[in-house]
Design a protein around this motif. Structure first.
Motif, short mmCIF file in Angstrom:
data_model
loop_
_atom_site.label_atom_id
_atom_site.label_comp_id
_atom_site.label_asym_id
_atom_site.label_seq_id
_atom_site.Cartn_x
_atom_site.Cartn_y
_atom_site.Cartn_z
N ARG A 122 0.83 -1.21 0.00
CA ARG A 122 0.00 0.00 0.00
C ARG A 122 0.87 1.27 0.00
NH1 ARG A 122 -2.17 -3.25 -1.79
NH2 ARG A 122 -4.18 -4.15 -1.40
N CYS A 123 1.95 1.22 0.72
CA CYS A 123 2.87 2.36 0.73
C CYS A 123 3.45 2.58 -0.66
CB CYS A 123 3.98 2.11 1.75
SG CYS A 123 5.20 3.42 1.83
N MET A 124 3.93 1.52 -1.29
CA MET A 124 4.50 1.63 -2.63
C MET A 124 3.43 2.00 -3.66
SD MET A 124 7.72 1.38 -2.67
CE MET A 124 8.08 0.95 -4.37
N ARG A 125 2.21 1.54 -3.44
CA ARG A 125 1.14 1.90 -4.37
C ARG A 125 0.91 3.41 -4.38
NH1 ARG A 125 -4.55 -1.22 -5.44
NH2 ARG A 125 -5.24 0.15 -7.11
N ALA A 126 0.99 4.02 -3.21
CA ALA A 126 0.81 5.47 -3.12
C ALA A 126 1.86 6.20 -3.96
CB ALA A 126 0.88 5.92 -1.67
N VAL A 127 3.04 5.63 -4.05
CA VAL A 127 4.13 6.25 -4.81
C VAL A 127 4.05 5.89 -6.30
CG1 VAL A 127 6.64 6.28 -5.12
CG2 VAL A 127 5.67 6.26 -2.81
N ALA A 128 3.82 4.63 -6.59
CA ALA A 128 3.99 4.13 -7.96
C ALA A 128 2.71 4.13 -8.80
CB ALA A 128 4.56 2.72 -7.92
N GLU A 129 1.55 4.11 -8.19
CA GLU A 129 0.33 3.98 -8.98
C GLU A 129 0.16 5.08 -10.04
OE1 GLU A 129 -4.47 3.21 -8.62
OE2 GLU A 129 -3.32 3.53 -6.79
N PRO A 130 0.41 6.35 -9.72
CA PRO A 130 0.26 7.36 -10.77
C PRO A 130 1.17 7.12 -11.98
CG PRO A 130 0.41 8.40 -8.61
CD PRO A 130 0.73 6.95 -8.43
N LEU A 131 2.35 6.57 -11.73
CA LEU A 131 3.27 6.26 -12.82
C LEU A 131 2.78 5.06 -13.63
CD1 LEU A 131 6.53 6.64 -10.72
CD2 LEU A 131 5.61 8.30 -12.34
N LEU A 132 2.27 4.06 -12.92
CA LEU A 132 1.82 2.84 -13.58
C LEU A 132 0.58 3.06 -14.45
CD1 LEU A 132 2.35 0.39 -10.60
CD2 LEU A 132 3.59 0.34 -12.76
N VAL A 133 -0.38 3.85 -13.97
CA VAL A 133 -1.61 4.03 -14.75
C VAL A 133 -1.37 4.81 -16.03
CG1 VAL A 133 -3.19 3.82 -12.79
CG2 VAL A 133 -2.38 6.07 -13.46
#
Length: 151
Positions: free
Chosen positions: A99-110
């Motif tokens: 969840r912590c990494m999702r907060a960082v990486a999700e905008p880049l991944l989408v």
């Protein structure tokens, strides 16, 4: 001024201590390639620009720039899931880190992959991280530097 940021102890910029958590994310993406849900070319062209400096590099850059005096420069280790010292959270290590990494990486991944696959990416990532944390000691290296502006 006091700054704290991710760094590394090793002078090797490709050492495991600075990029391992991102390698685990690439493993999750590659699993989706094997399942035919993501195109390999999209994974191959996806990059996250991150650099984690060593203590020596920070000292060199501050000295070279010349505007600040270093009061203190130190390295600290922080477990990937700092809450894991609490016995109640031990089974949630992969979830918490994911969840912590999702907060960082999700905008880049989408911006690169189908947004409908993001939940699946992070479920796979959670499983990979949980497995990794069960086998080895996983830590971030933080560099903290206290600086004073020169007059």
């Amino acid at each position: 001024m006091v700054l704290t940021f991710l760094g590394r102890e090793s002078e090797d910029p490709s050492s495991k201590e600075c990029c391992y958590i991102w390698e685990l994310l690439s493993m999750a993406l590659n699993e989706l390639v094997l399942e035919g849900l993501i195109e390999e070319e999209k994974v191959d062209s996806f990059n996250i620009p991150q650099y984690t400096p060593s203590q020596g590099e920070v000292k060199y850059i501050v000295d070279k720039e010349g505007s600040f005096t270093i009061n203190k420069l130190e390295i600290t280790r922080v477990h990937w899931n700092n809450a894991s010292n609490n016995i109640e959270n031990i089974n949630n290590d992969g979830y918490n880190v994911s969840r912590c990494m999702r907060a960082v990486a999700e905008p880049l991944l989408v911006s690169q992959f189908d947004p409908k696959l993001i939940d699946l990416v992070f479920q796979k990532y959670e499983d990979i991280v949980s497995e990794c944390m069960a086998k080895e000691k996983t830590e971030f290296i933080n560099v903290t530097v206290s600086l004073t502006k020169k007059k």
